[in-house]
Design an enzyme around this catalytic site. Sequence first.
Site: not given
Length: 629
Positions: A106, A129, A141, A206, A291-292, A301
């Site tokens: 995610g 982002k 973080d 994606r 996921d990219n 990404d």
Amino acid sequence: WLGALRFDNLALRSLPVDASEDGAPRAVPGACFCRLRPSPVHNPRLVAMSAPALALLGLEAPAGDREAAEAEAALYFSGNRLLEGAEPAAHCYCGHQFGSFAGQLGDGAAVYLGEVLGPRGERWELQLKGAGVTPFSRQADGRKVLRSSIREFLCSEAMFHLGIPTTRAGTCVTSDSKVVRDIFYDGNPKSERCTVVLRIASTFLRFGSFEIFKPPDEYTGRKGPSVNRNDIRIQMLDYVIGTFYPEIQEAYSDNSIQRNAAFFKEITKRTARLVAEWQCVGFCHGVLNTDNMSIVGLTIDYGPFGFMDRYDPEHICNGSDNTGRYAYNKQPEICKWNLGKLAEALVPELPLEISELILEEEYDAEFEKHYLQKMRKKLGLIQLELEEDSKLVSELLETMHVTGGDFTNIFYLLSSFSVDSDPSKLEDFLEKLTSQCASLEELKVAFKPQMDPRQLSMMLMLAQSNPQLFALIGTKANINKELERIEQFSKLQQLSAADLLSRNKRHWKEWLEKYRARLQKEVESISNADTWNTDRVKVMNSNNPKYILRNYIAQNAIEAAENGDFSEVRNVLKVLENPFQEAEDLREVKEDAEEEGATAPAAACAEETRSRLPYCSKPPLWASELCVT
């Protein structure tokens, strides 16, 4: 000036949103998005903005008060204040990372702001982002730092201006908030500035978005958070195809299997064409996990990417890719593998026997066709399409490889090659070509052995005596590569610079004879050689960039920005907006140090930046030490 943005957040209306507003990291079952608020940063300020990217949204910064316009962009595109109509959320997806299913991933550091309707009615998703913790941040973080954000910002725009499908970057905003990063994972952490990039695309969905339904993986045991929720898979397919592939939706509205097959065929072909474009500019993505991979065929990404300098088919741009899974020459097959995983994720809405057949029939053929079409343009073969062209391209790349040729600069030079056989012209051209080949010193750095001889000896013994243990700590490919390095390095010790030059000239002369013969066939097939040559040069110059975002160029901009001077980021952006044209002297773009609020060291840093190599130069020797993880 940002008040003109008109939001219409279709994704949140069309796909399930998690009912909980708990922003802490957690599993998110039964939803594609969860709502949250971006985390504010201290003293946000604009590093750079891309006027062409913002124009997609109908935005144009007011010319009158630039300072106020930049302050407004910094306030809203840092996430410190929300625009009217924005509905911040994070997207849930899974992914196969380096070949293994990783479960829920995610948007761990990205926030969906909403969708804006552009001036021509097109829909653009906005994303911040680096805007803080989301439910998908896991142990991280949710922040990005200045160096990685500058790289993503510049490369998103560079790729667009190269004509390659990509997500865009509107702004890059840094701050006085700090996070600690161990850049090379070597126990030397440092404090870095939190920085946020405004990303723009038709969608950020994606392949991994469809993997949230995956049952427990047979190898990793991990599963998607929405197993057995085929109802959501159907919703997602309806949304994706209806919104981003409307012509397919229209053509197959009464047969969902045929519709889904047509969609899979289209994303297969788009992905094949995309990776062919990458190969033709020497672009390495670095982290081609599922996921990219964009569901609409965009480059997405930008992490440890890199444009190849010296041509090496096995070039690895990601310092963390120990096995070379995502090396330059592996990208086509890896993207095909990823499409296979998307096919699995679409079952039962698209049976595997249908999607696997589509993949086998379409992907390789589309890749080869597009790659060769593009390479013909790069070589100025505009009149005839001959079977031998593929061999000519392979031989060019092999010549580049053995001479250590600079991928971008060699292609750029070829448009000035003369078809006539004047020996003095050929000699001059060979001088130019060989000046773009690696020097003896550069080759010694490139082939310097990386393992301690005792370690290598131990690994070789282990490979023989205990293959199972060896498989855990090393790979045969890595050992073979090290042995090859040792052999090459040893040969280089015996070679003089004059020998190298003579050898390189011989290799290039051989290939140029073949190239000239092929161009001659073009000339014989037309009536006006001058018109043909003008057209040839024009086509070559619009397909062979003079400027790419080389790592050393990005590094210079990053170092200046870390010292408080953003002018080099802005200079580089201007150059990358016109990659096929000769850049004008960009010194006037450099902002006045006082106006930029720069400190004395920053001004000195900027001065040093201006005296550096031209942006089209092959990298200086120090650039070989750059490592991006």
